[in-house]
Design a protein around this motif. Structure first.
Motif, PDB file in Angstrom:
ATOM      1  N   GLU A 254      13.785  42.380  26.573  1.00 18.05           N
ATOM      2  CA  GLU A 254      14.189  42.411  28.231  1.00 18.05           C
ATOM      3  C   GLU A 254      13.459  41.388  28.674  1.00 18.05           C
ATOM      4  O   GLU A 254      13.918  40.912  29.811  1.00 18.05           O
TER       5      GLU A 254
ATOM      6  N   PRO B  68      22.961  46.666  42.812  1.00 18.11           N
ATOM      7  CA  PRO B  68      21.760  47.693  42.004  1.00 18.11           C
ATOM      8  C   PRO B  68      21.621  47.297  40.534  1.00 18.11           C
ATOM      9  O   PRO B  68      20.462  47.565  40.197  1.00 18.11           O
ATOM     10  N   GLU B  69      22.551  46.790  39.876  1.00 22.57           N
ATOM     11  CA  GLU B  69      22.377  46.179  38.403  1.00 22.57           C
ATOM     12  C   GLU B  69      21.610  44.949  38.750  1.00 22.57           C
ATOM     13  O   GLU B  69      20.612  44.924  37.737  1.00 22.57           O
ATOM     14  N   ARG B  71      19.181  44.255  40.664  1.00 20.74           N
ATOM     15  CA  ARG B  71      17.813  44.708  40.954  1.00 20.74           C
ATOM     16  C   ARG B  71      17.150  45.623  39.785  1.00 20.74           C
ATOM     17  O   ARG B  71      16.077  45.397  39.614  1.00 20.74           O
ATOM     18  N   ARG B  72      18.185  46.341  39.154  1.00 16.32           N
ATOM     19  CA  ARG B  72      17.440  46.829  37.739  1.00 16.32           C
ATOM     20  C   ARG B  72      17.031  45.819  37.073  1.00 16.32           C
ATOM     21  O   ARG B  72      16.142  45.611  36.350  1.00 16.32           O
ATOM     22  N   GLN B  73      18.012  44.739  36.844  1.00 16.53           N
ATOM     23  CA  GLN B  73      17.521  43.554  35.770  1.00 16.53           C
ATOM     24  C   GLN B  73      16.365  42.905  36.348  1.00 16.53           C
ATOM     25  O   GLN B  73      15.727  42.026  35.693  1.00 16.53           O
ATOM     26  N   ALA B  75      13.643  43.696  36.920  1.00 15.42           N
ATOM     27  CA  ALA B  75      12.451  44.412  36.373  1.00 15.42           C
ATOM     28  C   ALA B  75      12.403  43.874  34.989  1.00 15.42           C
ATOM     29  O   ALA B  75      11.282  43.897  34.281  1.00 15.42           O
ATOM     30  N   ARG B  79      13.428  38.886  35.909  1.00 17.33           N
ATOM     31  CA  ARG B  79      12.133  38.977  36.496  1.00 17.33           C
ATOM     32  C   ARG B  79      11.654  37.899  37.259  1.00 17.33           C
ATOM     33  O   ARG B  79      10.957  37.817  38.036  1.00 17.33           O
ATOM     34  N   SER B 118      14.509  41.585  41.865  1.00 17.55           N
ATOM     35  CA  SER B 118      14.399  43.058  42.039  1.00 17.55           C
ATOM     36  C   SER B 118      14.522  43.550  43.397  1.00 17.55           C
ATOM     37  O   SER B 118      14.595  44.748  43.672  1.00 17.55           O
TER      38      SER B 118
END
Lengths: 268, 261
Positions: A254, B68-69, B71-73, B75, B79, B118
């Motif tokens: 990730e 939302p996807e 923002r999720r990625q 993290a 990032r 994010s």
């Protein structure tokens, strides 16, 4: 006489290369003899046609050449000081570059449309001959040492620049290869006398952000929370797959889509 | 060949490595500027005969799922990515991210137009009026260059090439500029591309001016779309933002043959 070393090591394809189906372009090689321990990691240039071939060849060639140079001289004939080891490291690198250039010509000639530059790769070579440690590196690999009571140092940082300003001028992902013009002059050499050396970690740049602490753009020191547990696992030797599992884990992937190579060695 | 069931059932293959801490700080930034054409044509109806909707409504629907996807990625894989989103329409060239919709002298600074992945959010978009594409491109080039310089000087952060991603379904129409002003903009983009300051991606929906977009993006960066599939478009924007080799990744996503390097 070098005591035995135990290694955990692995190269894992980054998500970006996995998605393209291009495979891992990183390689590593390890060797040890009575003379010393040799470790090499190499990161083939992304987008080059023969990058995986180049990194594999460079790592193997460097380790074999360095081992032969080290074994070829009785320990009494080894360099006696840092200056001598620096010269030795540069001599080894020149030998590797010359042999690699010849092989690159041969390989590219055998592949229609390929050029010698298509085997472009970084190379970081570590030679540990107690109590000396000599490192020579072309490109952006890095080396962490453990000595004494779990003391960690970033012996060789991934960037040749000495200031943040040097580093911010570089483009991410662009580095020097051993096929690049002036590669020998661009090489970083680090030599240290570390009598209580008991651990070495050698990595390609894929792990730099996860495993090194930066100040601005400049790598400053090892992230202890990353290296200490890995050295500890190498110490016990009970979990031989730990490193590969970590490199392939979702939480690592990730955070970096690059290929990842790490060799962790500890003195037994 | 035998299979070790104990190995297969080891549920803590990864949990057992929990003591290995990854450094979560980062020293890099990737600067992405998204340019959205919100001219009147985006209010035209599209879709199957029994469920036609304004294009802008379809885009808003997809954005509600996409953001939302992102923002999720933010993290994880995104990032180190920060976005500025810019619209161009009859209401002018506007910043859709940051506190000020009018681009001001401090838009490139922290707290300005650039938002970490994010934290990326956008309000509902509206379609209106003309297509001041040239003004939008000039803003993106200036804003990107200023941001890179700011991050290097003030934050010592390495950024690489700014990625400018443009979506349009029309032709440039800048009310206060000559009709062929796009040629100068295309030349400016080409120069910035050649100097490796930017990567430019243009996604042209049906109705987009292929000649203009190809001149701006080069063959490598022009991606004609065959319909108004905004889910696909936003997916491509994400690929352009995140991939290490975005041109090849987009081609692959579109199912085009990836040329050998």
């Amino acid at each position: 006489m070098t005591q035995g070393w135990r290694f955990l090591a692995g190269s894992v394809t980054g998500a970006e290369h996995a998605r393209k189906g291009s495979g891992c372009e990183d390689s590593y090689a390890v060797s040890q003899s009575a003379s010393g321990v040799i470790v090499a990691v190499a990161d083939g240039g992304s987008g080059l046609r023969l990058s995986a071939v180049g990194s594999s060849l460079a790592a193997s060639l460097a380790v074999q050449w360095a081992q032969s140079q080290l074994d070829g001289v009785d320990s009494a004939g080894w360099p006696a000081d840092a200056s001598g080891w620096t010269t030795f490291a540069q001599h080894v690198l020149r030998g590797v570059l010359a042999a690699f250039a010849a092989m690159a010509n041969g390989l590219s000639a055998a592949v229609p449309g390929a050029e010698p530059r298509d085997v472009g790769t970084t190379l970081t070579l570590v030679m540990a001959a107690h109590p000396w440690l000599a490192v020579v590196s072309v490109g952006d690999g890095f080396v962490v040492t453990r000595s004494g009571d779990d003391h960690l140092d970033l012996l060789l940082p991934p960037d040749p620049g000495t200031t943040t300003a040097d580093v911010v001028r570089q483009q991410p992902g662009r580095t020097t290869f051993i096929t690049s013009p002036g590669a020998a002059d661009a090489a970083q050499v680090a030599v240290a006398r570390i009598p209580d050396l008991n651990g070495i970690a050698v990595s390609t740049d894929g792990l730099r952000e996860l495993s090194l602490v930066h100040s601005g753009a400049l790598a400053q020191h090892p992230h202890e929370g990353f290296f200490r547990p890995l050295f500890a696992r190498a110490d016990t030797g009970e979990d031989q797959t730990a490193l590969l599992r970590l490199l392939a884990s979702e939480r690592v992937c990730e955070l970096t889509s690059d290929d990842k190579t790490l060799v962790v060695g500890v003195r037994r | 060949m035998t299979f070790d069931p104990d190995f297969a059932l080891t549920s803590d293959l990864y949990e057992s490595l929990g003591d290995v801490a990854l450094n979560s700080a980062t020293y890099r930034r990737r600067v992405v500027i998204v340019l959205l054409d919100l001219s009147t044509s985006m209010s035209f109806l599209t879709g199957p005969a029994d469920s036609r909707k304004p294009r802008i409504e379809l885009l808003n629907e997809q954005l509600r799922q996409w953001l939302p996807e992102v923002r999720r990625q933010g993290a994880g894989s995104l990032r180190d990515v920060e976005f500025a989103v810019v619209s161009f329409s009859g209401r002018g060239v506007r910043l859709l991210t940051g506190p000020e919709s009018r681009p001001g002298p401090h838009a490139h600074e922290d707290g300005g137009a650039f938002i970490a992945a994010s934290d990326l959010d956008l309000g509902a978009l509206e379609a209106f009026g003309t297509t001041p594409m040239v003004e939008a491109i000039n803003l993106a080039l200036d804003l990107g260059a200023a941001r890179v310089s700011y991050l290097a000087q003030e934050r010592q952060l390495q950024t690489g090439q700014v990625r400018i991603v443009m979506f349009t379904d029309g032709s440039p129409f800048d009310r206060d500029l000559p009709e062929d002003a796009w040629r100068a903009a295309a030349e400016r983009i080409r120069t910035a591309r050649n100097q490796r300051h930017i990567q430019f991606f243009s996604f042209g929906a049906p109705g987009a001016d292929e000649t203009v977009l190809r001149a701006m993006s080069g063959d490598q960066g022009y991606f004609p779309l065959t319909d108004f599939d905004f889910a696909k478009l936003l997916d491509l924007v994400l690929v352009a933002s995140s991939a290490d080799d975005p041109f090849a990744a987009i081609r692959e996503e579109l199912g085009w043959e990836v040329p050998r390097t």
